[in-house]
Design a protein around this motif. Sequence first.
Motif, PDB file in Angstrom:
ATOM      1  N   VAL A 286     -30.536  66.791  37.885  1.00 27.70           N
ATOM      2  CA  VAL A 286     -29.944  67.614  36.901  1.00 27.70           C
ATOM      3  C   VAL A 286     -29.046  67.222  35.782  1.00 27.70           C
ATOM      4  CG1 VAL A 286     -28.738  69.925  36.891  1.00 27.70           C
ATOM      5  CG2 VAL A 286     -30.202  69.445  38.835  1.00 27.70           C
ATOM      6  N   ILE A 287     -29.407  67.454  34.769  1.00 29.72           N
ATOM      7  CA  ILE A 287     -28.591  66.998  33.291  1.00 29.72           C
ATOM      8  C   ILE A 287     -28.023  68.207  33.096  1.00 29.72           C
ATOM      9  CG2 ILE A 287     -28.453  66.063  31.245  1.00 29.72           C
ATOM     10  CD1 ILE A 287     -29.597  64.021  33.516  1.00 29.72           C
ATOM     11  N   GLY A 288     -26.526  68.420  33.004  1.00 30.87           N
ATOM     12  CA  GLY A 288     -25.583  69.376  32.709  1.00 30.87           C
ATOM     13  C   GLY A 288     -25.506  69.745  31.201  1.00 30.87           C
ATOM     14  N   GLN A 289     -25.153  70.956  30.981  1.00 25.07           N
ATOM     15  CA  GLN A 289     -24.854  71.463  29.703  1.00 25.07           C
ATOM     16  C   GLN A 289     -24.149  70.408  28.709  1.00 25.07           C
ATOM     17  OE1 GLN A 289     -23.402  75.495  29.805  1.00 25.07           O
ATOM     18  NE2 GLN A 289     -24.900  76.227  31.124  1.00 25.07           N
ATOM     19  N   LYS A 290     -24.853  70.284  27.469  1.00 28.87           N
ATOM     20  CA  LYS A 290     -24.472  69.602  26.420  1.00 28.87           C
ATOM     21  C   LYS A 290     -24.043  68.189  26.702  1.00 28.87           C
ATOM     22  CE  LYS A 290     -22.203  73.730  24.401  1.00 28.87           C
ATOM     23  NZ  LYS A 290     -21.009  74.467  23.711  1.00 28.87           N
ATOM     24  N   CYS A 291     -24.811  67.738  27.557  1.00 30.84           N
ATOM     25  CA  CYS A 291     -24.624  66.350  27.980  1.00 30.84           C
ATOM     26  C   CYS A 291     -25.174  65.287  26.646  1.00 30.84           C
ATOM     27  CB  CYS A 291     -25.107  65.932  29.316  1.00 30.84           C
ATOM     28  SG  CYS A 291     -24.441  66.402  30.688  1.00 30.84           S
ATOM     29  N   VAL A 292     -24.849  64.273  26.587  1.00 32.11           N
ATOM     30  CA  VAL A 292     -25.545  63.377  25.499  1.00 32.11           C
ATOM     31  C   VAL A 292     -25.696  61.992  26.439  1.00 32.11           C
ATOM     32  CG1 VAL A 292     -25.422  62.118  23.397  1.00 32.11           C
ATOM     33  CG2 VAL A 292     -24.433  64.520  23.531  1.00 32.11           C
ATOM     34  N   LEU A 293     -26.860  61.732  26.694  1.00 35.35           N
ATOM     35  CA  LEU A 293     -27.422  60.540  27.238  1.00 35.35           C
ATOM     36  C   LEU A 293     -28.211  59.645  26.567  1.00 35.35           C
ATOM     37  CD1 LEU A 293     -26.383  62.447  29.733  1.00 35.35           C
ATOM     38  CD2 LEU A 293     -28.289  61.276  31.137  1.00 35.35           C
ATOM     39  N   THR A 294     -27.687  58.465  26.444  1.00 34.73           N
ATOM     40  CA  THR A 294     -28.598  57.374  25.600  1.00 34.73           C
ATOM     41  C   THR A 294     -28.829  56.166  26.426  1.00 34.73           C
ATOM     42  OG1 THR A 294     -27.622  58.138  23.588  1.00 34.73           O
ATOM     43  CG2 THR A 294     -28.772  56.211  23.228  1.00 34.73           C
ATOM     44  N   GLY A 295     -30.075  55.704  26.645  1.00 32.82           N
ATOM     45  CA  GLY A 295     -30.510  54.367  27.346  1.00 32.82           C
ATOM     46  C   GLY A 295     -30.020  54.603  28.793  1.00 32.82           C
ATOM     47  N   CYS A 296     -30.057  55.576  29.534  1.00 34.47           N
ATOM     48  CA  CYS A 296     -29.780  55.771  30.813  1.00 34.47           C
ATOM     49  C   CYS A 296     -31.147  55.766  31.551  1.00 34.47           C
ATOM     50  CB  CYS A 296     -28.631  57.180  30.965  1.00 34.47           C
ATOM     51  SG  CYS A 296     -27.221  57.031  30.070  1.00 34.47           S
ATOM     52  N   ILE A 297     -30.550  55.573  33.216  1.00 35.09           N
ATOM     53  CA  ILE A 297     -31.463  55.896  34.421  1.00 35.09           C
ATOM     54  C   ILE A 297     -30.898  56.698  35.062  1.00 35.09           C
ATOM     55  CG2 ILE A 297     -32.937  54.820  36.113  1.00 35.09           C
ATOM     56  CD1 ILE A 297     -33.143  52.208  34.619  1.00 35.09           C
ATOM     57  N   VAL A 298     -31.505  57.996  35.371  1.00 33.51           N
ATOM     58  CA  VAL A 298     -30.848  58.814  36.166  1.00 33.51           C
ATOM     59  C   VAL A 298     -31.506  58.998  37.603  1.00 33.51           C
ATOM     60  CG1 VAL A 298     -29.923  61.324  36.523  1.00 33.51           C
ATOM     61  CG2 VAL A 298     -29.847  60.275  34.279  1.00 33.51           C
ATOM     62  N   GLY A 299     -30.952  58.590  38.672  1.00 25.05           N
ATOM     63  CA  GLY A 299     -31.650  58.711  39.936  1.00 25.05           C
ATOM     64  C   GLY A 299     -32.148  59.885  40.623  1.00 25.05           C
ATOM     65  N   ARG A 300     -33.097  60.138  41.483  1.00 20.30           N
ATOM     66  CA  ARG A 300     -33.533  61.463  42.287  1.00 20.30           C
ATOM     67  C   ARG A 300     -32.499  62.034  42.651  1.00 20.30           C
ATOM     68  NH1 ARG A 300     -35.554  60.133  47.428  1.00 20.30           N
ATOM     69  NH2 ARG A 300     -37.336  61.532  47.233  1.00 20.30           N
ATOM     70  N   PHE A 301     -32.348  63.350  42.560  1.00 23.71           N
ATOM     71  CA  PHE A 301     -31.243  64.246  43.216  1.00 23.71           C
ATOM     72  C   PHE A 301     -29.954  64.007  42.589  1.00 23.71           C
ATOM     73  CE2 PHE A 301     -35.045  64.319  45.968  1.00 23.71           C
ATOM     74  CZ  PHE A 301     -35.182  65.932  46.317  1.00 23.71           C
ATOM     75  N   SER A 302     -29.890  63.258  41.608  1.00 21.73           N
ATOM     76  CA  SER A 302     -28.592  63.180  41.035  1.00 21.73           C
ATOM     77  C   SER A 302     -28.071  64.163  40.091  1.00 21.73           C
ATOM     78  CB  SER A 302     -28.226  61.789  40.390  1.00 21.73           C
ATOM     79  OG  SER A 302     -29.312  61.622  39.461  1.00 21.73           O
TER      80      SER A 302
END
Length: 522
Positions: free
Chosen positions: A449-465
């Motif tokens: 889950v990526i929260g509201q108004k997040c800004v992510l660049t070049g990231c790896i987000v694991g499962r269930f994080s």
Amino acid sequence: MVHATPVPSSGFQALILCGPGESLNAISSNPEENPKCLIPIALRPMVYYPLDWCKRAGITDITLITPPSALASVKAALQQNPYLTSLPSPSPTVVAPKDLKMTTGTAELLRLPEVQACIHSNFLLLSCDLLCDIPGEHLLEAWLVSQSELGSASQGGLSVFYPAKGIADEIKKEPTDFVAVTSFEKDEVPAVSRYELSKLAMSMPMDTLKEQLENDKGLLLRHTLVEKHASVKMLTSYRDAHLYILPKWIRSLAQHEERFESVSEDLIGYWAKAEWQRGLSKKLGIDEILGGKNEVQEEQGSNDGDSLEEEIDLRGMTTTHGQDSESSPTVPSSVEVPPILAYLTKPSKQLIRRVDSSALVLAMSLRLAKLESVEEVGRAAASPFSHASKIATPEGIASRSIVTKGDCLLGSNVMVEEKCVIKESCISSNAKICSGARLTRCVVMDNAVIGQKCVLTGCIVGRFSQVGQESVLKDCEIQDGVVVEKETDAKNEQFMSFEGFDEDDDDMDVEDDQDNDDEAVF
């Protein structure tokens, strides 16, 4: 794009090594539940790619070798994961040797009784982290042609190498190997010329070579190398793909030579040298395995540091062309060591790469995301890595959000809320991107889950994080199940969960290898 067409069975089997993947522990905190071979590359489980490659090459006798701790997860994925269940039958056999540990070397693995029992013919040995769109039957045909004049007891092998430097997707600090190759003589199996094969003379990791250079104050080579081969080409920017075609007798060599730990460095490296280094084939047991009996005392060419053979300092050589030497007479042998061949790929549109680091998981996922889908160009024109469609569930994307279809992949049941912008990213099934979030060059794994108004660049987000709202992250890795607090601002950090640490240690700083100012967030 050239596609592999299944060929009639040639008696080959394939062993796919599904190791622990310690290099990817920043992504998976629990290798038992989420082993390396199931980490997604462009939405599909990693092991999908070598399985699909074997199937397209007409190989159906496939065995996955995994640690016992990951057996249940691997079997469940083969039965339930939609990508793995979509592969043609029969399903691969899964073997979990009881003595296979997380630290077991690949050559040590081949000595385990359960693995020895699996090998009943010539076989392919490959890693679960391999991406390869070179048609498998092309490599098999090259090997078969090169062995056409040899008996089954004296067949050689084939090892594949690919350039890791000077390429479009070059990864900083990706390891490479020192590879020395020689050309075939004109009278040696002329039919192989169209396959651009070479003979492998030496192979070792560049780290090992650097240690030898430091200890020996130079690169020392034996006279017999330049006596055996008039010209030797040495490469330092290639990497062993861990894709091998091996004859059945290698099973006996792996069992006999208990000093071997690594297939790449030990088994392949020493085999290559045994073809030209006097006495080495006897010390390795190759003479005995292939049925030869050498009654000559081969004092020269020993492999224990007591060799009488003079070493050559490469720095003092002006050419690799050998000259006749009366001081190093050729010792007759009753066995001719079968060569190990090298298939050196060239930088091209064809892809062959090992995906054994977080940086490569990101780079290769984003590369595959740019491929046109079957829906767009049809099966005949699509890459073997193409997905049926770029966005599996279009209705999950809010009308006021932007997803650049040309360079993105979205799995099933992905929910994208309003005012989101997603570019050049892979988002696995059941992930949720909350309103106002912006993702660029990211890999988001299932159920994250990526929260509201997040800004992510070049990231790896694991499962269930989960990434808390209004966080700004650049070039970060978030381990599965980790919660990043809202309004976090971070760059080049690893967010990981460490069980067993005291609460007082939660603020401990961990130095990162790439940047001393970086922290690991627990």
